[in-house]
Enzyme design. Structure first.
Site, PDB file in Angstrom:
ATOM      1  NE  ARG A 115     -20.062 -31.509  10.070  1.00  0.00           N
ATOM      2  CZ  ARG A 115     -20.201 -31.924  11.312  1.00  0.00           C
ATOM      3  NH1 ARG A 115     -20.710 -33.101  11.581  1.00  0.00           N
ATOM      4  NH2 ARG A 115     -19.825 -31.169  12.314  1.00  0.00           N
ATOM      5  CE  LYS A 137     -19.539 -28.937  19.149  1.00  0.00           C
ATOM      6  NZ  LYS A 137     -20.442 -29.518  20.121  1.00  0.00           N
ATOM      7  CD  GLU A 186     -18.989 -33.934  23.215  1.00  0.00           C
ATOM      8  OE1 GLU A 186     -18.884 -34.233  22.014  1.00  0.00           O
ATOM      9  OE2 GLU A 186     -18.141 -34.235  24.080  1.00  0.00           O
TER      10      GLU A 186
HETATM   11  P1  ATP Z   1     -18.421 -30.287  15.600  1.00  0.00           P
HETATM   12  O1  ATP Z   1     -17.878 -31.267  14.610  1.00  0.00           O
HETATM   13  O2  ATP Z   1     -18.518 -28.902  15.101  1.00  0.00           O
HETATM   14  O3  ATP Z   1     -17.774 -30.374  16.925  1.00  0.00           O
HETATM   15  P2  ATP Z   1     -20.479 -31.942  16.447  1.00  0.00           P
HETATM   16  O4  ATP Z   1     -21.219 -32.721  15.442  1.00  0.00           O
HETATM   17  O5  ATP Z   1     -19.479 -32.647  17.275  1.00  0.00           O
HETATM   18  O6  ATP Z   1     -19.901 -30.691  15.757  1.00  0.00           O
HETATM   19  P3  ATP Z   1     -22.549 -31.782  18.345  1.00  0.00           P
HETATM   20  O7  ATP Z   1     -22.641 -30.884  19.505  1.00  0.00           O
HETATM   21  O8  ATP Z   1     -22.308 -33.216  18.581  1.00  0.00           O
HETATM   22  O9  ATP Z   1     -21.430 -31.195  17.417  1.00  0.00           O
HETATM   23  O10 ATP Z   1     -23.781 -31.573  17.371  1.00  0.00           O
HETATM   24  C1  ATP Z   1     -25.112 -31.459  17.748  1.00  0.00           C
HETATM   25  C2  ATP Z   1     -25.964 -31.695  16.543  1.00  0.00           C
HETATM   26  O11 ATP Z   1     -25.674 -30.722  15.538  1.00  0.00           O
HETATM   27  C3  ATP Z   1     -25.685 -33.055  15.939  1.00  0.00           C
HETATM   28  O12 ATP Z   1     -26.903 -33.651  15.599  1.00  0.00           O
HETATM   29  C4  ATP Z   1     -24.864 -32.736  14.724  1.00  0.00           C
HETATM   30  O13 ATP Z   1     -25.059 -33.708  13.740  1.00  0.00           O
HETATM   31  C5  ATP Z   1     -25.389 -31.359  14.323  1.00  0.00           C
HETATM   32  N1  ATP Z   1     -24.358 -30.607  13.592  1.00  0.00           N
HETATM   33  C6  ATP Z   1     -23.100 -30.346  13.978  1.00  0.00           C
HETATM   34  N2  ATP Z   1     -22.427 -29.681  13.028  1.00  0.00           N
HETATM   35  C7  ATP Z   1     -23.287 -29.488  12.001  1.00  0.00           C
HETATM   36  C8  ATP Z   1     -23.203 -28.871  10.706  1.00  0.00           C
HETATM   37  N3  ATP Z   1     -22.075 -28.303  10.282  1.00  0.00           N
HETATM   38  N4  ATP Z   1     -24.299 -28.881   9.929  1.00  0.00           N
HETATM   39  C9  ATP Z   1     -25.443 -29.433  10.350  1.00  0.00           C
HETATM   40  N5  ATP Z   1     -25.598 -30.036  11.545  1.00  0.00           N
HETATM   41  C10 ATP Z   1     -24.540 -30.074  12.364  1.00  0.00           C
HETATM   42 MG    MG Z   2     -19.834 -34.282  18.494  1.00  0.00          MG
END
Ligand code: ATP
Ligand code: MG
Length: 566
Positions: free
Chosen positions: A270, A280, A42
């Site tokens: 994760r 984020k 995102e």
């Molecule tokens: P955050 O919680 O940090 O905002 P998010 O999951 O909302 O992270 P996205 O931009 O939606 O962030 O994530 C893109 C991809 O990266 C998704 O498939 C998510 O599952 C993966 N991802 C995000 N954080 C992690 C992490 N700490 N370890 C592994 N994969 C991750």
């Molecule tokens: Mg997200």
């Protein structure tokens, strides 16, 4: 070079439960050409090392199976997203060394998603609910008790179609109504209790402008976007496991033909890293409150922060490879990332002598006004780096802590009456010191052995001396700035306890600025592509954020000193 290292890393990577799943799908009639993955960020922040894990998994499987991988921006929430984040995400993926097949945007599918929503309404699988979000949440029930059906659940198809059209036209205010899937308010899975598909958001979208007044939710957009792009396997983190039933339900409700690839969602753990936060939202908070200098502050766990800090991309990939792919969450020690950085940096960094905390050293018996140019190896790990010239003279700088007045049997550096070797140069012996009015040593007076020059081949040059110290010739020394970074948080798991603000664990001493630092003149040729080892001091990277002055960031120490805290 990186390209081939990355390829061989993933081609030789051990199998894990995700690659096992792919293999078993291939054994069960899925064609190899149909394999396709995606990385779906995102654009609401910069990528962090957790995303690097997801990137490594998806692009790594792409390499392993010769499949394409899309970069898909999951841009369904205009309130939090921005074009700035899109650019940084693309840059970070490329810097890591991965190539995506197509750059896609969920917002490009808004029309299609809207049309499919109409299909669901027509099939009595979706309805417009006029209740507030709070009311809907209250009715959802709990994992142990059924939810309550909305009074608007049984509206006629025509009424729903007309209301949905009005939602799209902008006839309603945000919060007036939502479109919900009609599934089962007593499902054991809370996500199946008539989840929201569309909400009204009055905000301009960075790509579609003001065209849309309604925006699809993650659940409605994600699987359908995977379907549109013919993604065969949609890998995400564990928190989405409970969404999988809904993911499959939606895919089952949209029109498809027999040849369609129905994507499969699977989940992995994760990455959590010690002494930092990874969400984020929390990283954005640090940036907004100026607790760090920006998303790319070298203390941040963002890819751009790690880049500025001097961690090579291949070290990040090796790190992701080492932590593996698991189904259970754990916390990985930050020291492992440093270890992976050192492993690469030892092979690729240029060696230079830099004195971080200088004290003057004068060689009494060295001819005044004389200067010698000595040769030094740029990288003992790799001959192709060649040699550099290092000027030597009567007046030098050495590190303050490389000299002690008092003799101590375990101290192999310089002290009165004792000998050390100046790296790449001569053996010296300290004779006396001069102190300032505070009792602090200002100058150290020595004599040198003129026959002991390193590499001269003389018997004196081969004399075994216990200690070797680095130095810089005073007249040619280049004054640089150095930033020494420590952990951003004092606590191993800063956001582990929800009752305490994670920001209260910030380490107030996470940045030390040194401006009285002297480097040998070869440093002037440093470029942004170089990695450096300041000999005996650690790994450093040029940071071009200040044009008038050379600023170097310390990437990491030469050895792991975290255990004994010094
Ligand atoms: P955050 O919680 O940090 O905002 P998010 O999951 O909302 O992270 P996205 O931009 O939606 O962030 O994530 C893109 C991809 O990266 C998704 O498939 C998510 O599952 C993966 N991802 C995000 N954080 C992690 C992490 N700490 N370890 C592994 N994969 C991750
Ligand atoms: Mg997200």
């Amino acid at each position: 070079m990186n390209d081939s290292i990355i390829k061989s890393t993933f081609l030789n990577q051990k199998d894990n439960f995700l690659s096992d799943l792919i293999r078993s799908d291939l054994d069960n009639n899925l064609k190899k050409e149909s394999l396709k993955f995606r990385f779906p960020p995102e654009p609401n922040g910069f990528l962090h090392i957790g995303h690097a894990k997801s990137i490594s998994i998806n692009f790594g499987l792409g390499i392993k199976f010769g499949a394409s991988v899309n970069l898909r921006f999951d841009d369904t929430n205009p309130q939090k997203e921005d074009i700035e984040f899109i650019e940084s995400i693309k840059q970070d993926i490329k810097w890591l060394g991965f190539n995506y097949t197509s750059e896609c945007y969920a917002s490009d599918y808004f029309n299609q998603l809207y049309e499919w929503a109409i299909v669901l309404i027509k099939n009595n699988d979706a309805y417009v609910d006029d209740q507030s979000q709070e009311k809907i949440s209250l009715q959802r029930g709990s994992p142990t008790s059924s939810g309550k059906e909305s009074p608007f659940r049984n509206r006629s198809v025509d009424e729903n179609l007309s209301l949905f059209e009005k939602m799209k036209r902008g006839d309603f205010k945000s919060g007036d109504c939502v479109l919900r899937a009609k599934i089962n308010m007593s499902s054991h899975n809370m996500h199946m209790r008539d989840p929201v598909m569309y909400r009204i958001i009055n905000a301009s979208h960075h790509r579609t402008g003001n065209k849309w007044k309604i925006y699809p939710t993650y659940d409605w957009a994600h699987g359908q976007s995977d379907f549109i792009e013919s993604i065969s396997h949609s890998f995400c983190t564990l928190e989405f496991e409970v969404h999988r039933e809904l993911y499959d339900w939606f895919l089952n409700k949209i029109p498809n033909d027999d040849n369609s690839i129905i994507p499969k969602q699977r989940e992995f753990a994760r990455l959590n890293l010690s002494y930092t936060v990874m969400s984020k939202r929390k990283l954005a908070e640090l940036v907004e409150l100026n607790l760090v200098s920006g998303w790319d502050d070298p203390r941040m766990p963002t890819i751009s922060g790690l880049r500025r800090r001097g961690i090579p991309p291949i070290s990040i990939i090796n790190f992701c490879d080492k932590i593996g792919v698991a189904k259970r969450e754990n916390i990985i020690d930050y020291a492992l990332l440093d270890y992976c950085a050192r492993e690469t940096l030892n092979k690729i960094s240029k060696r230079v002598m830099v004195v971080l905390d200088p004290v003057e050293l004068i060689i009494d018996n060295y001819p005044d006004g004389n200067e010698e140019i000595l040769e030094a190896e740029n990288n003992p790990e790799d001959d192709s780096y060649g040699f550099r010239n290092v000027p030597f003279s009567k007046y030098l700088y050495i590190e303050r802590d490389d000299f002690k007045e008092e003799e101590n049997r375990k101290y192999f550096r310089l002290s009165i009456g004792k000998e050390v070797r100046l790296k790449n140069a001569y053996i010296i012996k300290a004779n006396s010191v001069e102190k300032d009015s505070f009792g602090q040593i200002k100058r150290i007076y020595c004599t040198y052995d003129p026959l002991s020059r390193s590499g001269s081949g003389s018997p004196e040059s081969k004399r075994k001396i216990k200690g070797t110290i680095h130095w810089v010739s005073k007249s040619k020394a280049v004054n640089i700035n150095v930033r020494v970074y420590d952990r951003l948080f004092k606590k191993e798991s800063p956001d582990g306890d929800q009752s305490v603000d994670f920001k209260s664990h910030i380490n107030p001493q996470s940045l030390l600025i040194l401006d009285n630092v002297y480097a040998e003149p070869s440093i002037k040729k440093a470029s942004n592509d170089d990695y450096f080892q300041f000999q005996r001091k650690g790994y450093f990277k040029l940071d071009n954020c200040d044009n008038n002055n050379m600023v170097f960031n310390r990437t990491t120490t030469l050895r792991d000193t975290s255990k004994n805290n010094n």
